[in-house]
Design an enzyme around this catalytic site. Structure first.
Site, mmCIF file in Angstrom:
data_model
loop_
_atom_site.group_PDB
_atom_site.id
_atom_site.type_symbol
_atom_site.label_atom_id
_atom_site.label_comp_id
_atom_site.label_asym_id
_atom_site.label_seq_id
_atom_site.Cartn_x
_atom_site.Cartn_y
_atom_site.Cartn_z
ATOM 1 N N ARG A 229 0.845 -1.186 0.000
ATOM 2 C CA ARG A 229 0.000 0.000 0.000
ATOM 3 C C ARG A 229 0.884 1.241 0.000
ATOM 4 N NH1 ARG A 229 -3.585 -2.572 -1.687
ATOM 5 N NH2 ARG A 229 -5.609 -3.022 -0.738
ATOM 6 N N HIS A 277 -1.739 0.649 -9.701
ATOM 7 C CA HIS A 277 -2.365 -0.290 -8.743
ATOM 8 C C HIS A 277 -2.981 -1.488 -9.480
ATOM 9 C CE1 HIS A 277 -4.296 -0.612 -4.513
ATOM 10 N NE2 HIS A 277 -4.253 -1.805 -5.086
#
Ligand code: NDP
Ligand code: OXD
Length: 314
Positions: A229, A277
């Site tokens: 993350r 992502h």
């Protein structure tokens, strides 16, 4: 007894279609346009949906995160206090292993340097170290980290991993806890982050951590690879380290702010690989199948697998 698909930034249609195949006869609703009577909803399949969309369902029993990470849910105040189940699925795990292998090889085989040479029409070979002389360190030895570590080790790299608790994985040197983090960093040439985002991992990869990586490695400088993350990396520190040579290069799939703002320096840095992502996408077919199996098992036995521990946040 209805299911609600509550996804933000994704098209809910392929999820609803696949769920109706795997759970025939069920009433499948989608947020925000086709919620219907909220009190009918028993299960929610969520990706980045606001907590209010879920708390509006008074009879909700389970929230299925449509990603392996659950920070998109747990970080929100007002989330209903029902079990949260995360994705653990071979399709997603294999995708992540592919991405990590791709990035490790890209830096190991000097792809950025050769791509720069190609732009200049330069034909020049660079000294190539052996994989066994490159030390890869994986932060997070969970479902994704362990599989990625094995895949990289299978290519001959010298692999270590770091987790909260002690692991035993054949062929991987396992480090545990804060007290062993330093030793882990000092033997690492390519640092791969596969940690969940929790209060403990927020901002973990800062200037101090980056400066502890091995600087004497075969690649001529350490590399950082992040598919965990973006909240775990301090981007100001990362940019500075990439500019002053503390880090040789980075591959970043996740960012403090997503989508990555157009003003971010990462877009233009020649020693940075940016992806949006996508290291391990949640495939609507594979992950709907996983959720459907979980629902059927839960209804038959009352047991839910892969429940998130609200205490640890992952
Ligand atoms: P797991 O829960 O299976 O594993 C998490 C690992 O992190 C465990 O080994 C755990 O240690 C370790 N860990 C957690 N907190 C700490 C800490 N404070 N210090 C050291 N180690 C810690 O998660 P997954 O492997 O399934 O997924 C990892 C993350 O990958 C997700 O949370 C998500 O953020 C990210 N992800 C990113 C995707 C992308 O496309 N970019 C796709 C999918 C996931 P222990 O084993 O001791 O508990
Ligand atoms: C996930 C993700 O958590 O896609 O699965 O990031």
């Amino acid at each position: 007894m209805s299911l609600l698909v509550a996804v933000k930034g994704w098209d809910p249609a392929p999820w609803a279609t696949r769920l109706s195949v795997r759970l025939p006869g069920r009433d499948i609703r989608t947020w925000p346009d086709a919620i219907g009577e909220a009190s009918d909803i028993r299960y929610a399949l969520a990706w980045k949906a606001p907590a209010e969309a879920l708390s509006a369902c008074p009879n909700l029993e389970v929230i299925f995160s449509l990603g392996a990470g659950v920070d998109h849910l747990l970080a929100q105040p007002g989330l209903p206090s029902v079990p949260v189940v995360r994705v653990v699925d071979p399709d997603l795990t294999a995708r992540m292993a592919e991405w990590v292998v791709l990035q490790v090889l890209l830096h190991h085989r000097q792809h950025l340097a050769y791509a720069a040479q190609q732009r200049e029409r330069v034909w020049r070979d660079l000294p190539q170290p052996a994989a066994r002389s490159v030390r890869v360190g994986i932060m997070g030895l969970g479902v994704l980290g362990e599989r990625a570590a094995r895949a990289v080790a299978d290519l001959g790299f010298d692999v270590a991993g770091w987790a909260r608790g002690r692991k035993q994985i054949e062929g991987i040197a396992c480090y545990a806890g804060e007290e062993e983090m330093d030793a882990f960093l000092q033997r690492t040439d390519i640092l791969v982050n596969l940690l969940p985002l929790t209060p403990q991992t927020t901002g973990l990869v800062n200037r101090q951590v980056l400066s502890r990586l091995a600087s004497d490695g075969a690649l001529g400088g350490p590399v950082f690879v992040n598919a965990g993350r973006g909240g775990s990396q301090v981007e100001e520190d990362l940019v500075a380290a990439l500019r002053d040579g503390t880090l040789k290069a980075a591959s970043l799939d996740v960012f403090e702010t997503e989508p990555l703002p157009a003003t971010s320096p990462f877009w233009q840095m020649e020693n940075v690989v940016v992806s949006p992502h996508v290291a391990a996408d949640s495939d609507p077919e594979a992950i709907s199948d996983y959720v459907a199996e979980q629902i059927l098992a839960y209804e038959a036995t009352g047991v839910l697998c892969n429940r998130v521990d609200p205490g640890t946040g992952y």
